[in-house]
Motif scaffolding. Structure first.
Motif, short mmCIF file in Angstrom:
data_model
loop_
_atom_site.label_atom_id
_atom_site.label_comp_id
_atom_site.label_asym_id
_atom_site.label_seq_id
_atom_site.Cartn_x
_atom_site.Cartn_y
_atom_site.Cartn_z
N HIS A 7 7.00 4.22 2.83
CA HIS A 7 5.74 4.71 3.75
C HIS A 7 5.11 3.39 4.89
O HIS A 7 6.21 2.03 4.68
CB HIS A 7 4.60 4.32 2.49
CG HIS A 7 4.62 3.57 1.46
ND1 HIS A 7 4.52 2.52 1.96
CD2 HIS A 7 5.09 3.57 0.17
CE1 HIS A 7 4.20 1.42 1.00
NE2 HIS A 7 4.76 2.33 -0.78
N ALA A 8 3.75 3.85 4.99
CA ALA A 8 2.95 2.62 5.63
C ALA A 8 3.26 1.59 5.81
O ALA A 8 3.45 0.34 6.62
CB ALA A 8 2.16 3.69 6.11
N GLY A 9 3.26 1.18 4.06
CA GLY A 9 2.77 0.15 4.11
C GLY A 9 3.72 -0.87 3.60
O GLY A 9 4.48 -1.96 3.70
N GLU A 10 5.47 -0.58 3.47
CA GLU A 10 6.80 -1.15 2.93
C GLU A 10 6.94 -1.07 4.89
O GLU A 10 7.39 -2.24 5.02
CB GLU A 10 7.41 -0.32 2.70
CG GLU A 10 7.25 -0.02 0.96
CD GLU A 10 7.74 1.79 0.77
OE1 GLU A 10 8.18 1.18 -0.83
OE2 GLU A 10 8.72 2.31 1.15
N GLN A 11 7.00 -0.33 5.74
CA GLN A 11 6.86 -0.49 7.09
C GLN A 11 6.16 -1.69 7.93
O GLN A 11 6.37 -2.60 8.68
CB GLN A 11 6.47 0.67 7.92
CG GLN A 11 7.64 1.46 7.84
CD GLN A 11 7.08 3.18 8.77
OE1 GLN A 11 6.98 3.04 9.69
NE2 GLN A 11 7.25 4.02 7.23
N ALA A 12 4.68 -2.02 7.03
CA ALA A 12 3.69 -2.80 7.86
C ALA A 12 4.46 -4.06 7.74
O ALA A 12 4.83 -5.18 8.20
CB ALA A 12 2.77 -3.36 7.26
N ILE A 13 5.12 -4.42 6.30
CA ILE A 13 5.30 -6.10 5.60
C ILE A 13 6.97 -6.23 6.04
O ILE A 13 7.33 -7.33 6.81
CB ILE A 13 5.88 -5.95 4.19
CG1 ILE A 13 4.54 -5.57 4.31
CG2 ILE A 13 6.12 -7.25 4.16
CD1 ILE A 13 3.43 -6.38 3.59
N HIS A 187 1.01 3.65 -4.51
CA HIS A 187 0.55 4.25 -3.09
C HIS A 187 1.28 5.47 -3.23
O HIS A 187 1.95 6.21 -3.50
CB HIS A 187 1.36 3.19 -2.14
CG HIS A 187 0.46 4.00 -0.87
ND1 HIS A 187 -0.84 3.80 -0.67
CD2 HIS A 187 1.59 4.31 -0.03
CE1 HIS A 187 -0.96 5.05 0.04
NE2 HIS A 187 0.40 5.48 0.88
N ARG A 188 -0.28 6.31 -3.09
CA ARG A 188 -0.31 8.18 -3.26
C ARG A 188 -0.53 8.12 -1.54
O ARG A 188 -2.00 7.58 -1.84
CB ARG A 188 -0.77 8.75 -4.02
CG ARG A 188 -0.92 10.10 -3.40
CD ARG A 188 -0.04 11.44 -4.14
NE ARG A 188 1.15 10.84 -5.17
CZ ARG A 188 2.14 11.95 -4.68
NH1 ARG A 188 2.08 12.12 -3.32
NH2 ARG A 188 3.35 11.50 -4.89
N GLY A 189 -0.48 8.26 -0.52
CA GLY A 189 -1.16 8.57 0.74
C GLY A 189 -0.99 9.98 0.99
O GLY A 189 -0.73 10.80 0.13
N GLU A 190 -1.48 10.58 1.80
CA GLU A 190 -1.71 12.08 2.36
C GLU A 190 -0.26 12.25 2.14
O GLU A 190 0.54 12.38 3.06
CB GLU A 190 -2.58 12.19 4.05
CG GLU A 190 -4.23 11.11 3.85
CD GLU A 190 -4.62 11.57 3.18
OE1 GLU A 190 -4.65 13.20 3.10
OE2 GLU A 190 -5.61 11.46 2.58
N ASN A 234 3.08 -1.03 -0.77
CA ASN A 234 2.26 -1.01 -2.52
C ASN A 234 0.65 -1.33 -2.42
O ASN A 234 -0.02 -0.92 -1.99
CB ASN A 234 2.71 -0.32 -3.93
CG ASN A 234 4.26 0.41 -3.62
OD1 ASN A 234 4.15 1.24 -2.46
ND2 ASN A 234 4.86 0.61 -4.75
N LEU A 235 1.29 -3.00 -2.35
CA LEU A 235 -0.03 -3.84 -2.90
C LEU A 235 -1.03 -4.10 -1.55
O LEU A 235 -1.70 -4.26 -1.47
CB LEU A 235 -0.07 -5.09 -3.09
CG LEU A 235 1.12 -4.66 -4.73
CD1 LEU A 235 1.81 -6.47 -4.66
CD2 LEU A 235 -0.30 -4.58 -5.54
N VAL A 236 -0.08 -3.81 -0.38
CA VAL A 236 -1.07 -3.88 1.05
C VAL A 236 -2.16 -2.87 1.07
O VAL A 236 -3.15 -2.92 1.91
CB VAL A 236 -0.12 -4.06 1.90
CG1 VAL A 236 0.11 -5.30 1.56
CG2 VAL A 236 0.34 -3.29 2.49
N LEU A 237 -1.48 -1.42 0.15
CA LEU A 237 -2.23 -0.14 0.08
C LEU A 237 -3.29 0.20 -0.76
O LEU A 237 -3.87 0.32 -0.28
CB LEU A 237 -1.34 1.17 0.76
CG LEU A 237 -0.45 0.60 2.15
CD1 LEU A 237 1.02 2.08 2.20
CD2 LEU A 237 -1.31 0.95 3.42
N VAL A 260 -4.04 -7.13 -6.83
CA VAL A 260 -3.63 -8.66 -6.37
C VAL A 260 -4.20 -8.98 -5.43
O VAL A 260 -4.03 -7.96 -4.32
CB VAL A 260 -1.65 -8.40 -6.20
CG1 VAL A 260 -1.18 -9.69 -5.63
CG2 VAL A 260 -1.58 -8.39 -7.93
N THR A 261 -3.82 -10.45 -4.37
CA THR A 261 -4.38 -10.49 -3.61
C THR A 261 -3.21 -11.39 -2.97
O THR A 261 -2.44 -11.82 -3.70
CB THR A 261 -5.22 -11.22 -2.63
OG1 THR A 261 -5.56 -12.17 -3.77
CG2 THR A 261 -6.44 -10.06 -3.17
#
Length: 547
Positions: A7-13, A187-190, A234-237, A260-261
């Motif tokens: 998902h988008a968060g995993e891709q961003a990291i 995480h749950r997106g659209e 997951n945590l960034v989202l 978590v930060t």
């Protein structure tokens, strides 16, 4: 990238870490919407699972579900049936109902194997639940402290969970001494995607790697793993997370939920050698359940034994082999060709043993383990091994483990590797020769040049001794003194076209080991040529810490 894989968060990291491109194709190969047969068999032997889910307020928690081996089973590749539920007082008591999202981690501490399953509860009742699989994938064995379990039913009427908003002194002491915990995130997106949902993951390090900073704040390192970044993504989202600390000797469970930060690079990172970033956890609520688990585990460190370096040998400019034997000459536990060996090293200046995992490069039946280690310029363990571990020195090791192993069968075999990925292939090739296996074998290796070519003479001799074998070597950047037709067969990169030209017609069992981009490219290219995925096996560790 395929949305159903990450998902988008995993891709961003992944993008931030510089690994997104190599994982784009590879993720579609290793993250599956079903349980492979070896995973289904793996779960059947486990005495416990880690489960991640949310409470009525949407907060993540992690817990353990336990039962006699067989309590978890997979009637078909799309389902995992678990004959257990969270006990009285558990933070997730009554929360694993039909339709709920659940992340499951299957982990075998004694062998350090682990697999993850994420999905939804298809059915639930007094006897347990049935999980419909969305995603499943293997994880690397790093930082798992080996432990052996025994069954110890909980006493009648164990005390219910104690809920607090702050850590008590007893909780702080347990967390500060821990070498293992589990983390729940989600995480749950659209819309709908199999990458959405809950996830349960393992975290490990030396005792004290989790730093307690007051009654509600924990700081812990994030080490290198398989580079999927499921938890961090997951945590960034959604910064909510649940932590689970297990009292392995007493059977207690300490569950925490909070936020978590991510600390991407403050000076505090220097306090945790090898860490890539820090995670800062702020507690919302804790649940302490003493003696809740009907299992007990051996004390920390009891699952290792001291081995003696019987000999060492340079295989190339950057690879050295170490032959390890028992101190007293007693037999070593047998290994299967392709398995790896967890070791612990007493490195001067390090407060805790340095733990690494290396593939075993010799065949079973020799009474020793041979590990062949590439020197990494910044690698703490590899530099120590190359520079300081002399013949006669001692190193601690656990039992061999891993399921990337040579399997029986009737089809021809292709052993395909790049760089130091040749180490498990050498064990497989040597075992095929030792057994006089009648199958045709194609040994293919890609490496930079002759100076960096380990086992050049040994692999040539083994192929010559095999009944039906051929050897093909590719140098990507040969030196002037590397003579084609002698040291190597062809210059340039090994790609799917070149590999396909070397394979026998019909079904071939292909074993791959090497850098992720190398395996991803070959896997993709072979699939385009019609090679069934079940015929392609690969080393399923993820990337390891450097050295």
């Amino acid at each position: 990238m395929d949305q159903s894989t990450f998902h988008a968060g995993e891709q961003a990291i992944q993008l931030r870490a510089g690994v997104r491109d190599e994982l784009a194709a590879w993720g579609r190969k290793v993250v599956r919407p079903y349980l492979p047969e070896q995973h289904r068999e793996f779960y059947r032997h486990l005495p416990f699972l880690v489960a991640a889910a949310r409470d009525a307020e949407g907060r993540p928690w992690a817990t353990l579900l336990a039962g006699p081996p067989g309590f978890a089973s997979s009637p078909d590749p799309r389902r995992l049936v678990i004959a257990a539920s969270p006990g009285p007082g558990d933070a997730l008591e009554g929360r694993l109902g039909a339709g709920g999202e659940v992340g499951v981690l299957g982990i075998e501490l004694s062998t350090r194997r682990r697999n993850r399953v994420n999905g939804r509860v298809a059915a639930a009742g007094p006897s347990g639940l049935e999980l419909a699989v969305d995603q499943t994938f293997g994880n690397c064995p790093q930082y798992i402290r080996p432990r052996h379990w025994r069954w110890a039913p909980a006493p009648a009427g164990p005390p219910p969970g104690e809920r607090t908003r702050a850590l008590t002194p007893a909780m702080i002491a347990r967390i500060g001494a821990a070498d293992t915990f589990f983390i729940a995130s989600g995480h749950r997106g659209e819309g709908e995607a199999s990458s959405y949902g809950m996830d349960a993951s393992h975290r490990g390090g030396p005792p004290g790697f989790v730093r307690v900073e007051g009654e509600r704040r924990l700081v812990f390192p994030d080490y290198a793993g398989n580079n999927h970044f499921n938890t961090l993504g997951n945590l960034v989202l959604d910064g909510r997370a649940g932590l689970l600390f297990v009292d392995f000797e007493g059977g207690g469970l300490l569950q925490l939920t909070g936020r978590v930060t991510i600390d991407w690079g403050s000076p505090a990172l220097a306090l945790h050698p090898g860490a890539q970033r820090l995670l800062v956890f702020e507690l919302d609520e804790a649940v302490d359940r003493p003696a809740a688990l009907p299992l007990r585990f051996d004390a920390e460190g009891a699952a290792t034994r001291a081995l003696r370096v019987a000999s060492r040998r340079r295989e190339s400019d950057d690879v050295v082999s170490f032959v390890l034997a028992s101190r007293d000459g007693s037999p070593l536990p047998p290994h299967r060709p392709g398995q790896h060996l967890p070791i612990e090293l007493a490195v001067p200046g390090e407060r805790q043993p340095v733990r690494r995992t290396y593939s075993i490069s010799n065949a079973p039946g020799e009474g020793t383990y041979r590990i062949s280690v590439k020197r990494e310029p910044a690698g703490l363990a590899s530099r120590f091994l190359h520079d300081a571990l002399a013949e006669g020195a001692l190193a601690s090791a656990g039992a061999p483990s891993g399921d990337f192993v040579l399997e029986p069968g009737d089809h021809p075999i292709a052993l395909v590797s790049a760089g130091v990925g040749v180490t498990p292939m050498m064990a497989m090739l040597a075992e095929l020769v030792r057994q006089g296996d009648p199958r045709r074998v194609v040994f293919v290796h890609a490496v930079r040049d002759g100076a960096h070519h380990p086992f050049a003479g040994e692999s040539r001799a083994l192929v010559a001794a095999a009944r039906h074998a051929s050897r093909h070597v590719f140098y990507s950047r040969p030196r002037p003194e590397d003579r084609p037709g002698e040291a190597f067969d062809a210059a340039g990169r090994l790609d799917a076209d070149r590999l396909a030209a070397l394979l026998p017609e019909g079904n071939v069992d292909i074993y791959l080991c090497g850098p992720v981009p190398f395996m991803a490219e070959l896997h993709e290219g072979l699939a385009r040529r019609g090679v069934p995925p079940e015929r392609i096996r690969y080393e399923s560790f993820g990337p390891r810490p450097a050295g």
